[in-house]
Structure formats: C-alpha cells, structure tokens
Design an enzyme around this catalytic site. Structure first.
Site, mmCIF file in Angstrom:
data_model
loop_
_atom_site.group_PDB
_atom_site.id
_atom_site.type_symbol
_atom_site.label_atom_id
_atom_site.label_comp_id
_atom_site.label_asym_id
_atom_site.label_seq_id
_atom_site.Cartn_x
_atom_site.Cartn_y
_atom_site.Cartn_z
ATOM 1 N N LYS A 68 -29.758 33.752 -21.541
ATOM 2 C CA LYS A 68 -29.851 32.394 -22.097
ATOM 3 C C LYS A 68 -30.883 31.526 -21.379
ATOM 4 O O LYS A 68 -31.605 30.762 -22.005
ATOM 5 C CB LYS A 68 -28.484 31.706 -22.040
ATOM 6 C CG LYS A 68 -27.502 32.268 -23.041
ATOM 7 C CD LYS A 68 -26.169 31.575 -22.992
ATOM 8 C CE LYS A 68 -25.261 32.218 -24.021
ATOM 9 N NZ LYS A 68 -23.932 31.632 -24.055
ATOM 10 N N ASP A 105 -24.120 25.981 -27.715
ATOM 11 C CA ASP A 105 -22.962 26.182 -26.828
ATOM 12 C C ASP A 105 -22.318 24.845 -26.458
ATOM 13 O O ASP A 105 -21.096 24.702 -26.483
ATOM 14 C CB ASP A 105 -23.401 26.866 -25.525
ATOM 15 C CG ASP A 105 -23.422 28.384 -25.630
ATOM 16 O OD1 ASP A 105 -22.830 28.941 -26.570
ATOM 17 O OD2 ASP A 105 -24.036 29.011 -24.732
#
Ligand code: NAP
Length: 283
Positions: A68, A105
């Site tokens: 990420k 997220d």
C-alpha cells in the site's frame, strides 16, 4: 466499463482476503458482470504487475499487504486522501492506461464503524496500534475530521515522518506516557497483524486494563473475534472487528470503478456473504 470487468487484488499473501467473495456475490446478485482475481505479487514483481494493469489486463485493482505505501510513489496520480495518507488500496485504470491511486481504507473504516454503531465514532483522542498501510488510511480519515491521533509503533522515528501532518505523536510500546494516553483514549484501533490467523494466540502488548472507556476496533476479521477483541469485551468495552471496514472500503472502491449509482446492492451482497461465513457462525 462495458463487457465483463476484470479486477485484480495485488498482495502477498492474498489467500486470506474475502474481497473476491464480496465482489463476486455482488456481481451475481445485482452488480455488473465482473471477475475478481487475487494475484500473488511480491515486492520485486510489483512493477511488472503495474505494467500488466496499464496494458489493460485488468480494469482496476485492489492492493493489500505489503504494497500500500510502496504504490503511492508508483501510480501516475493520487486522490487527495491517498496523497495525505501516503497509501493506496485501490487503483483505477484510465482508458489511456494511466493509473490513479486512491485510498478507501480510511473512509471505509469511518463509514463501517458509524454504520455498525448507528452513531458517529466517539469524539476524543484516538490511539492507533501499528504504523503500516492500513493505519495510515485510518489516521488520514480521523485527522480530516479534526480528531487527535497518536500512533504506537516499534519505529517511532520513521512513523513521525510517515504520519507527518496526520498525528499528534508517535510512541513506542515502552513509552512511559503510553498508559496515560491509553486511559484517555476514546478510540483504540488495532492495526497490526497480531491476532490474525495463523497467529490467533497473539495480541498487541497493550494491557487491556489501561483502557477505561475506549471503543476498540480491531481491523482483523479472520478470526471473527481476535484475542484483543475478546479481552476488550470481557472488560465491558464496546468492540468491533474489521468486517465493516472491509465491506465499506470495497463498496467505495466499487464506486470508483463503476460509478456510485451502480453500488446500491453492494451492502445486501455483503450481508449475504457475512451470514454464510463459517468464522462468524463459530465466533
Ligand atoms: P502492514 O502494512 O504490514 O502494517 C502492519 C503494522 O503492524 C506494521 O507496520 C507494524 O508497525 C505493526 N506490526 C507488525 N508486526 C508487529 C509485531 N510483531 N509487533 C508489533 N507491531 C507489529 O499491514 P496493513 O496493511 O497495515 O494491515 C494491518 C492489519 O490490518 C492486517 O491484519 C490486515 O489484515 C488488517 N487490515 C484490515 C482491513 C479491513 O478492511 N478490515 C484493511 C486493511 C488491513 P511498526 O513496524 O510501525 O511497529
């Protein structure tokens, strides 16, 4: 997108993810035709995977452990959330092959918690355990709402750089002030892999008796109830697992790939996946 949309999940490992089940159930019930393919991608294979995405092998991708933060520097453009977080969990491929990095997220965490609680996440100090890609997204969503955030990490000096502008401080696990910060916390977010299968017997080294009133959210959902969540509930604290975040970050990713109007049935599909989950039934 027209025809069958091909989506990928890049990560290592990817076997634990429930995303394919979520997207394919949605597609079968009410969503667009799609194929969702978990792809094992090690760090040294990441550039090759991005080239295949640019070339059109997939229409978009999700990104999970451990890529990420690496990806934030490798896409062509970032959404404001991904830029502030320095972490990407969704890639949107443009018609010309350019790659937009987004972060759902943080917003998925926020919306998942609010939807499950039926009210906003409690105001006040937030303490995040762990300083990886998921922690950055959550810190960004909390900071954007004016929340004071602290991070506990094994590497506070690195975290001060990584979380610049997002957090009020980074502590290591031995810091003397950790106890008073934990006692004051209104929210504790468990963002390490400690407790996730196959290390279900582990929990982060934060004494649960230090938490006096916090809402505890463990980002792990496999097992359904981690050791840390069990301890928090035994102490009488409100506690949520990572499933609502998983569902809402996926719904927001689907909105980026297919358009917001398309994702109306997503939560119904997620509820069906949840209801037939053997982990949930045994929790
Ligand atoms: P990550 O980038 O690998 O970060 C995890 C962080 O946890 C590390 O940066 C590390 O922080 C800390 N950590 C790892 N091992 C540790 C140990 N033995 N002791 C103390 N700290 C340790 O992973 P991530 O992508 O942020 O994911 C973290 C967890 O959240 C995973 O379990 C993942 O499955 C879950 N997750 C859930 C969702 C959801 O939708 N529910 C979404 C994303 C992630 P330091 O090195 O700074 O100490």
């Amino acid at each position: 997108m027209t025809g069958i949309a091909r989506l990928a999940l890049f990560g290592h490992p990817v076997g634990h993810s429930r995303s394919a089940q979520l997207f394919e159930t949605w597609s079968a019930k009410s969503g667009p035709p799609l194929v969702y393919q978990p792809v094992e991608v090690r760090a040294e294979q990441l550039d090759a995977a991005l080239e295949r995405l640019r070339a059109g092998q997939w229409h978009g991708a999700n990104v999970t452990i451990p890529h990420k933060t690496l990806l934030a520097a490798r896409v062509d453009e970032l959404t404001p959330e991904a830029s502030r977080a320095g972490a990407v969990n969704v890639i949107v491929r443009g018609e010309d092959g350019t790659l937009l990095g987004a972060n759902t997220d943080g917003e998925g965490f926020w919306e998942g918690c609010c939807a499950t609680l039926g009210e906003p996440v409690p105001a006040g100090l937030a303490l995040i355990l762990g300083a990886g890609g998921a922690a950055r997204g959550v810190a960004e969503a909390l900071a954007r709402r004016g929340r004071e955030v602290r991070v506990v990490t094994r590497a506070p000096q690195r975290a001060v750089r990584d979380f610049a502008g997002l957090v009020a401080g980074c502590l290591d696990w031995e810091a003397p002030e950790l106890e008073s910060v934990a006692r004051a916390a209104a929210l504790v977010v468990q963002a390490t892999p400690l407790g996730m299968a196959p290390v279900e017997h582990l929990a982060p080294p934060l004494p649960i008796e230090w938490l006096e009133r916090a809402l505890v959210v463990d980002l792990v959902y496999r097992p359904w109830e981690t050791l840390f969540l069990r301890r928090a509930r035994a102490r009488g604290l409100r506690a949520l697992n990572g499933w609502p975040m998983l569902v809402h970050q996926a719904r927001l990713a689907a909105g980026l790939w297919f358009g917001i109007e398309a994702v109306r049935g997503f939560l119904e599909a997620a509820a069906e996946v949840e209801s037939r989950d053997p982990l949930r039934r045994s929790a």
